[in-house]
Design a protein around this motif. Structure first.
Motif, PDB file in Angstrom:
ATOM      1  N   VAL A 196      -3.669  -8.761   0.086  1.00 52.66           N
ATOM      2  CA  VAL A 196      -3.778  -7.459  -0.576  1.00 52.66           C
ATOM      3  C   VAL A 196      -2.565  -6.580  -0.301  1.00 52.66           C
ATOM      4  O   VAL A 196      -2.112  -6.450   0.838  1.00 52.66           O
ATOM      5  CB  VAL A 196      -5.060  -6.711  -0.135  1.00 52.66           C
ATOM      6  CG1 VAL A 196      -5.187  -5.381  -0.884  1.00 52.66           C
ATOM      7  CG2 VAL A 196      -6.291  -7.574  -0.379  1.00 52.66           C
ATOM      8  N   ILE A 197      -2.048  -5.970  -1.374  1.00 49.33           N
ATOM      9  CA  ILE A 197      -0.981  -4.977  -1.288  1.00 49.33           C
ATOM     10  C   ILE A 197      -1.567  -3.680  -1.840  1.00 49.33           C
ATOM     11  O   ILE A 197      -2.314  -3.715  -2.822  1.00 49.33           O
ATOM     12  CB  ILE A 197       0.244  -5.391  -2.129  1.00 49.33           C
ATOM     13  CG1 ILE A 197       0.704  -6.794  -1.753  1.00 49.33           C
ATOM     14  CG2 ILE A 197       1.386  -4.389  -1.969  1.00 49.33           C
ATOM     15  CD1 ILE A 197       1.611  -7.417  -2.787  1.00 49.33           C
ATOM     16  N   THR A 198      -1.235  -2.547  -1.267  1.00 47.52           N
ATOM     17  CA  THR A 198      -1.818  -1.286  -1.719  1.00 47.52           C
ATOM     18  C   THR A 198      -0.756  -0.266  -2.130  1.00 47.52           C
ATOM     19  O   THR A 198       0.352  -0.241  -1.588  1.00 47.52           O
ATOM     20  CB  THR A 198      -2.700  -0.661  -0.630  1.00 47.52           C
ATOM     21  OG1 THR A 198      -1.920  -0.429   0.545  1.00 47.52           O
ATOM     22  CG2 THR A 198      -3.862  -1.579  -0.285  1.00 47.52           C
ATOM     23  N   ALA A 199      -1.129   0.555  -3.111  1.00 46.96           N
ATOM     24  CA  ALA A 199      -0.270   1.651  -3.563  1.00 46.96           C
ATOM     25  C   ALA A 199      -1.169   2.831  -3.910  1.00 46.96           C
ATOM     26  O   ALA A 199      -2.346   2.657  -4.230  1.00 46.96           O
ATOM     27  CB  ALA A 199       0.556   1.219  -4.775  1.00 46.96           C
ATOM     28  N   TYR A 200      -0.597   4.053  -3.855  1.00 53.50           N
ATOM     29  CA  TYR A 200      -1.410   5.256  -4.045  1.00 53.50           C
ATOM     30  C   TYR A 200      -0.946   6.134  -5.206  1.00 53.50           C
ATOM     31  O   TYR A 200      -1.472   7.222  -5.401  1.00 53.50           O
ATOM     32  CB  TYR A 200      -1.441   6.054  -2.737  1.00 53.50           C
ATOM     33  CG  TYR A 200      -2.085   5.262  -1.614  1.00 53.50           C
ATOM     34  CD1 TYR A 200      -3.462   5.250  -1.437  1.00 53.50           C
ATOM     35  CD2 TYR A 200      -1.304   4.488  -0.761  1.00 53.50           C
ATOM     36  CE1 TYR A 200      -4.054   4.501  -0.427  1.00 53.50           C
ATOM     37  CE2 TYR A 200      -1.883   3.733   0.252  1.00 53.50           C
ATOM     38  CZ  TYR A 200      -3.256   3.749   0.415  1.00 53.50           C
ATOM     39  OH  TYR A 200      -3.837   2.995   1.404  1.00 53.50           O
TER      40      TYR A 200
END
Length: 231
Positions: A29-33
């Motif tokens: 998983v990679i996350t961005a906001y």
């Protein structure tokens, strides 16, 4: 190798919940906001699937989806708190493959993730198989090995979902399929969802392959039943 999923949402608690459940299923998983960060991380990491919120700062989900689609055919599932039909349709028109309306159940979201990854994997596998390589219908041709559609010798830019829908219908010419069946066979999951997803994808496909989308010759409608390929 586990699939890589990019999760984009400006609400950290939602990102954390989705990330936890994806990791439990074995995904990276990679996350961005925000939308700008999503476009940047997509280019740097080339994920196998993107979960993309609509209402975000800097760049909203629609704009981010449009930018990603300029270069990539990565499956995109839109996450939206909006229930209005126009919001769902706009996301699909911009090239999203699917959408989930908040609040959503974890099981439903994981099922959508698995289904879209499965469709992508199946398409890539079929690309390497030695079967009938090209389906030809007058000026329109579908190269199953190159994962490519041409009309009059010119390549037509299709999303993964558009290609899969066209290939499925063309492979079973003249057979009529209901919207529910197409959701199951092409989208890869069986659920009582919004058949508008199929209608929007058909309209988008017609705009790309038909001389006159208002008078189609390839993707035809059987009133009250569904769609079929006329060729």
């Amino acid at each position: 190798m586990s699939a890589r999923v990019l999760v984009v949402d400006d609400e950290k608690n939602i990102v954390d919940i989705i990330k936890y459940n994806l990791k439990k299923e074995g995904y990276e998983v990679i996350t961005a906001y925000d939308g700008e960060e999503a476009v940047k991380l997509n280019e740097e990491n080339e994920p196998d699937l993107i979960l993309l919120d609509i209402m975000m700062p800097k760049l909203d989900g629609y704009a981010a989806c449009r930018k990603i689609r300029e270069k990539y055919d990565t499956p995109i599932i839109m996450l939206t708190a909006r229930a209005e039909e126009v919001d769902k349709v706009l996301g699909l028109e911009l090239g999203a493959d699917d959408y989930v309306t908040k609040p959503f159940g974890t099981r439903e979201l994981m099922a959508r993730v698995k289904a879209n990854l499965r469709r992508r994997s199946s398409a890539e596998q079929a690309e390497g198989e030695d079967n009938q390589n090209v389906l030809s219908f007058g000026p329109l041709s579908i190269d199953l090995k190159l994962f490519e559609v041409k009309k009059g010798g010119k390549v037509i830019d299709l999303t993964l979902r558009e290609y899969e829908l066209l290939k499925f219908l063309a492979s079973q010419k003249t057979q009529v399929f209901s919207r529910e069946t197409l959701l199951e066979k092409v989208w890869g999951y069986e659920y009582f969802g919004d058949v508008r997803t199929v209608d929007v994808t058909v309209r988008r496909l017609r705009e790309k392959i038909e001389d006159d989308p208002g008078k189609p010759v390839y993707i035809l409608t059987k009133r009250g039943v569904g769609y079929y390929f006329g060729g």
